[in-house]
Design an enzyme around this catalytic site. Sequence first.
Site, PDB file in Angstrom:
ATOM      1  N   GLY A  36      41.847  45.764  29.892  1.00 56.21           N
ATOM      2  CA  GLY A  36      41.260  47.083  29.669  1.00 56.21           C
ATOM      3  C   GLY A  36      40.967  47.336  28.203  1.00 56.21           C
ATOM      4  N   LEU A  76      46.025  49.661  40.396  1.00 63.02           N
ATOM      5  CA  LEU A  76      44.839  48.833  40.121  1.00 63.02           C
ATOM      6  C   LEU A  76      45.131  47.709  39.136  1.00 63.02           C
ATOM      7  CD1 LEU A  76      43.458  51.334  41.465  1.00 63.02           C
ATOM      8  CD2 LEU A  76      41.622  51.103  39.823  1.00 63.02           C
ATOM      9  N   TYR A 149      44.716  33.474  43.593  1.00 59.97           N
ATOM     10  CA  TYR A 149      44.442  34.907  43.484  1.00 59.97           C
ATOM     11  C   TYR A 149      44.379  35.552  44.872  1.00 59.97           C
ATOM     12  CZ  TYR A 149      41.934  39.188  42.132  1.00 59.97           C
ATOM     13  OH  TYR A 149      41.545  40.481  41.947  1.00 59.97           O
TER      14      TYR A 149
END
Length: 320
Positions: A36, A76, A149
Amino acid sequence: MRVLVTGGAGFIGSHLVEKLVLKEHEVIVIDDLSNGHIDYLNPIIHNNNLTFIKGSILETELLESIFPNVDVVYHLASVLGVKNTVENPLKVIDGNINGTRKILQLANDHQVKVVFASTSEIYGKNTQLPFKEDSDRVLGPPQTHRWCYATAKALNEHICYAYAKQGLTVTVVRYFNTFGPRQTASQYGGVIPKFITAALTNQPITVYGDGSQTRSFLFVKDTVEATYRCMYLEGKSETMNIGSTETLSIMELAQKIKAFTQSNSEIVCIPYEKVYEDGFEETKNRLPDISKAKDIIGFSPVTSFDKGLLETIGWYKSRL
Ligand code: UDP
C-alpha cells in the site's frame, strides 16, 4: 459503524476506505505499507473519521487493542501477486495464513462481523466456465509455486467457514481481476498497469503466450460498491463471486490499450517459458457467474470496461 480495514492503504482497500469515510463510518486502517501507499489515502487523510495505523496483521497486541472497538472488519491485507507466490512462498504462507487466523480468532472473540477478500485464483485451471461459487478447484501439484497463493487463500476461506460454523457472521467475496487507478504493476502480474505503463512510455507491450487467454476485468469502483454492501449482511454467512461478465482476450486488451493511449508501442508475444520458471501453469480462461451477488446484494457492474480503462489511463498519465 466502526470499521477496521486491514490492507486499507492498498489498491482496493484505499478505495473502500474512501467510500466508508465519505459515508461517515468511523474507520481504522491497519497497513504495513508493503504493497500500500499512504498517499492513496490523501483525499481523506485529514478526515476525523479516519485513523491510520502503520502495522502488520501479525502484531497480536496491536490487533487486541483494536478489536474491542469495532463492529466490522474488512480483511483485505494479503501477500499477493504471482511474483511473490513464485519467488517467496514462505512470505505468502505467513502473511495469508497466520495473519488471517489471528484476525478471525479476534473477530470471533469480540463477535465482530467479517468480510474477507478472496480471489478467483482459487478456481485454478478449471475449464468449466463460468465459475460458480461451488465450482471445483482445479490446481496443479503443490511443487508448482504458482498454486501456493490459491491454496493459501482457499485455506483462509476454510478458516472463515470454521468460524462461521461457530456462529460468527462471515462474508467471503471472491474478486475477479479488479483494475483501476492505484493498481500497481509487479514484475509478473497486474496486466493492465503493465500494459498502460508500457504504452505510455512507448515500451513494448508484452503479451504472454499467444494472447488468446481470456479474462473479465471489473472496475475498482464496482468492486468497492459490492464489498461495501456486504457490511450490512447479517446472520447467514455467504460466499460470492464479484466480477464482470464482459470478457476479452489478452491480445484484444493489448490492442485496446495501444489504441486508447495512441501509443507507438509494439505488441510482442513472449513464450511463457521465457517469463516464468519451468512448469508454470496458466489459467487459460476465467469468467465469473455473478448471479449470487446479484440476488444477495443487488450487485451488477455499472462501469463499462472501456470507461474504466480510460479513467485508469488518465490516472497513470497523471502519475508518470
Ligand atoms: N499477462 C501478459 N503480459 C504481462 C502480464 C500478464 O500477457 O505483462 C497475462 C497473464 O499471462 C494472464 C493475464 O495477462 O494471462 C492476466 O494476468 P494478471 O497477472 O493480471 O492476473 P491473473 O489473471 O493471471 O491472476
